[in-house]
Design an enzyme around this catalytic site. Structure first.
Site, PDB file in Angstrom:
ATOM      1  N   ASP A   1      -7.166  -5.684  14.231  1.00 37.63           N
ATOM      2  CA  ASP A   1      -7.129  -4.243  14.006  1.00 37.63           C
ATOM      3  C   ASP A   1      -6.803  -4.023  12.535  1.00 37.63           C
ATOM      4  O   ASP A   1      -5.681  -3.692  12.157  1.00 37.63           O
ATOM      5  CB  ASP A   1      -6.039  -3.643  14.907  1.00 37.63           C
ATOM      6  CG  ASP A   1      -5.800  -2.183  14.582  1.00 37.63           C
ATOM      7  OD1 ASP A   1      -4.734  -1.649  14.986  1.00 37.63           O
ATOM      8  OD2 ASP A   1      -6.658  -1.582  13.913  1.00 37.63           O
TER       9      ASP A   1
ATOM     10  N   TYR B   1     -10.402   4.754  19.116  1.00 40.93           N
ATOM     11  CA  TYR B   1     -10.372   3.473  18.413  1.00 40.93           C
ATOM     12  C   TYR B   1      -9.484   2.456  19.140  1.00 40.93           C
ATOM     13  O   TYR B   1      -9.901   1.348  19.467  1.00 40.93           O
ATOM     14  CB  TYR B   1      -9.863   3.697  16.989  1.00 40.93           C
ATOM     15  CG  TYR B   1      -9.738   2.445  16.173  1.00 40.93           C
ATOM     16  CD1 TYR B   1      -8.550   1.710  16.173  1.00 40.93           C
ATOM     17  CD2 TYR B   1     -10.802   1.974  15.413  1.00 40.93           C
ATOM     18  CE1 TYR B   1      -8.426   0.560  15.420  1.00 40.93           C
ATOM     19  CE2 TYR B   1     -10.683   0.823  14.658  1.00 40.93           C
ATOM     20  CZ  TYR B   1      -9.487   0.129  14.668  1.00 40.93           C
ATOM     21  OH  TYR B   1      -9.377  -1.019  13.924  1.00 40.93           O
TER      22      TYR B   1
ATOM     23  N   TYR C   1     -12.887   9.177  10.921  1.00 43.90           N
ATOM     24  CA  TYR C   1     -13.280   8.048  10.055  1.00 43.90           C
ATOM     25  C   TYR C   1     -14.559   8.451   9.322  1.00 43.90           C
ATOM     26  O   TYR C   1     -15.365   9.209   9.845  1.00 43.90           O
ATOM     27  CB  TYR C   1     -13.536   6.780  10.894  1.00 43.90           C
ATOM     28  CG  TYR C   1     -12.273   6.106  11.407  1.00 43.90           C
ATOM     29  CD1 TYR C   1     -11.008   6.465  10.944  1.00 43.90           C
ATOM     30  CD2 TYR C   1     -12.343   5.102  12.356  1.00 43.90           C
ATOM     31  CE1 TYR C   1      -9.869   5.841  11.415  1.00 43.90           C
ATOM     32  CE2 TYR C   1     -11.209   4.471  12.834  1.00 43.90           C
ATOM     33  CZ  TYR C   1      -9.974   4.848  12.353  1.00 43.90           C
ATOM     34  OH  TYR C   1      -8.839   4.230  12.832  1.00 43.90           O
TER      35      TYR C   1
ATOM     36  N   ASP D   1       0.801  -0.003  13.867  1.00 40.58           N
ATOM     37  CA  ASP D   1       1.182   1.300  14.433  1.00 40.58           C
ATOM     38  C   ASP D   1       1.550   1.171  15.913  1.00 40.58           C
ATOM     39  O   ASP D   1       2.209   2.047  16.466  1.00 40.58           O
ATOM     40  CB  ASP D   1       0.023   2.297  14.256  1.00 40.58           C
ATOM     41  CG  ASP D   1      -1.296   1.693  14.744  1.00 40.58           C
ATOM     42  OD1 ASP D   1      -2.111   1.311  13.885  1.00 40.58           O
ATOM     43  OD2 ASP D   1      -1.488   1.584  15.959  1.00 40.58           O
TER      44      ASP D   1
ATOM     45  N   GLN E   1       0.851  -1.211   0.000  1.00 41.56           N
ATOM     46  CA  GLN E   1       0.000   0.000   0.000  1.00 41.56           C
ATOM     47  C   GLN E   1       0.882   1.255   0.000  1.00 41.56           C
ATOM     48  O   GLN E   1       2.061   1.203   0.342  1.00 41.56           O
ATOM     49  CB  GLN E   1      -0.883   0.007   1.246  1.00 41.56           C
ATOM     50  CG  GLN E   1      -0.125  -0.168   2.553  1.00 41.56           C
ATOM     51  CD  GLN E   1      -0.953  -0.874   3.621  1.00 41.56           C
ATOM     52  OE1 GLN E   1      -2.189  -0.865   3.623  1.00 41.56           O
ATOM     53  NE2 GLN E   1      -0.263  -1.522   4.559  1.00 41.56           N
TER      54      GLN E   1
HETATM   55  N1  LIG Z   1      -4.764   0.851  13.864  1.00 34.72           N
HETATM   56  C1  LIG Z   1      -5.236   1.949  13.103  1.00 34.72           C
HETATM   57  C2  LIG Z   1      -6.672   1.856  12.731  1.00 34.72           C
HETATM   58  C3  LIG Z   1      -6.936   0.886  11.621  1.00 34.72           C
HETATM   59  N2  LIG Z   1      -8.358   0.709  11.526  1.00 34.72           N
HETATM   60  C4  LIG Z   1      -9.072   1.159  10.368  1.00 34.72           C
HETATM   61  C5  LIG Z   1      -8.558   2.427   9.763  1.00 34.72           C
HETATM   62  C6  LIG Z   1      -9.377   2.808   8.525  1.00 34.72           C
HETATM   63  C7  LIG Z   1     -10.865   2.913   8.838  1.00 34.72           C
HETATM   64  N3  LIG Z   1     -11.625   3.206   7.633  1.00 34.72           N
HETATM   65  C8  LIG Z   1     -11.372   1.657   9.492  1.00 34.72           C
HETATM   66  C9  LIG Z   1     -10.553   1.292  10.704  1.00 34.72           C
END
Ligand SMILES: NCCCN[C@H]1CC[C@H](N)CC1
Length: 292
Positions: free
Chosen positions: A159, A64, A228, A89, A34
């Site tokens: 995650d 989150y 988000y 991360d 990516q």
């Molecule tokens: N660990 C970082 C969050 C990753 N989770 C996603 C990021 C993108 C969003 N559209 C949905 C959750």
């Protein structure tokens, strides 16, 4: 210079776009999986973007990372062995490390570049990798789970990014079967389950698979993440058949958490009331999801 984080051309969010003013581009690169972008925003701190999709910002990542971690881990009395799928991360690791009962944390992240970039630009999240209980596996989660011994984990946290790109196979039945096999009886899964405003069909499909795969219990929970799409994100909480799990009332309340200082920062979002509230659905979502 302002740059839109484009969703227009993304099938996940047709006709939608979310704009954040870019004060300074901090990193731009491409891994085999990516495109990776980090920029300084005007009001959300630093922002991590993968393939044009916001993954986290300094300002609201706590919502989150804390909810996806403490909803499962506060639902079982004494989690010991935990697995994270994705989460490169380090934010979920940071939150798991607050649970003194945890003895080992496996993490399987497919993209080494995400780990490296977050260590450089998001030290408040990558602090999670410093805990001696953490064992990092860089590779494909399906492969990792296929090799995991049966009944290993008390909790598995998926995650994941969105199911377009590397995370595509993380919403399919075979993947949930391998998760169930790797969980001990009464073990719990928490995975990222998109927005009830935008993706009820995807959530219904996941609910059908999970209700078939996890005979303990399956519940949809949600929380607020301003950056988000639609401003909310959901989680699927699943318990494997075995000792009963009541997700709605924390068995292991947050007050017992230790190590908040070691994790580099106090809890900012999760608490036992937010835990209970997360499972309360608006009427449209109740209609669309509870029948599944
Ligand atoms: N660990 C970082 C969050 C990753 N989770 C996603 C990021 C993108 C969003 N559209 C949905 C959750």
């Amino acid at each position: 210079k302002t740059s839109k984080v484009q969703y227009y051309n993304n099938p996940m969010w047709p006709g939608e776009a979310h704009s954040l003013k870019v004060e300074k581009i901090l990193y731009q690169g491409k891994s085999p999986y990516q495109e990776v972008l980090v920029f300084e925003s005007s009001t959300y701190g630093k922002v991590l973007v993968l393939d044009g999709i916001v993954q986290l910002t300094d300002k609201d990542e706590c919502a989150y990372q804390e909810m996806i971690t403490h909803l499962p881990l506060c639902s079982i009395p004494s989690p010991k062995k935990v697995l994270v799928i994705g989460g490169g991360d380090g934010g979920v690791l940071r939150e798991i490390c607050r649970h003194g009962s945890v003895e080992s944390i496996d993490i399987c992240e497919i993209d080494q570049l995400v780990i490296d970039v977050c260590k450089d630009f998001f030290p408040a999240l990558s602090v999670g990798f410093n805990d001696p209980r953490v064992r990092l596996h860089v590779g494909d989660a399906v492969e990792f789970l296929r090799n995991a011994p049966e009944g290993t984990y008390d909790a598995i946290i998926v995650d994941s990014s969105d199911p377009i790109g590397p995370a595509q196979e993380l919403v399919e039945k075979p993947f949930f079967d391998t998760i169930s096999r790797a969980l001990r009886p009464g073990g719990v899964l928490c995975n990222q389950a998109e927005s009830m405003w935008l993706h009820t069909h995807l959530i219904q499909d996941m609910l059908l698979i999970c209700r078939e795969t996890f005979k303990g219990s399956v519940h949809y929970a949600w929380t607020s993440v301003p950056t988000y799409p639609s401003g909310v994100i959901g989680f699927l909480l699943c318990a494997k058949e075995g000792p009963p799990v009541n997700f709605l009332t924390p068995a292991n309340p947050i007050e017992k958490l230790e190590g908040a200082m070691e994790a580099g920062r106090e809890i900012r979002f999760y608490n036992s009331e937010m835990h209970k509230a997360a499972f309360v659905l608006p009427t449209f979502a109740r209609r669309e999801l509870e029948a599944y």
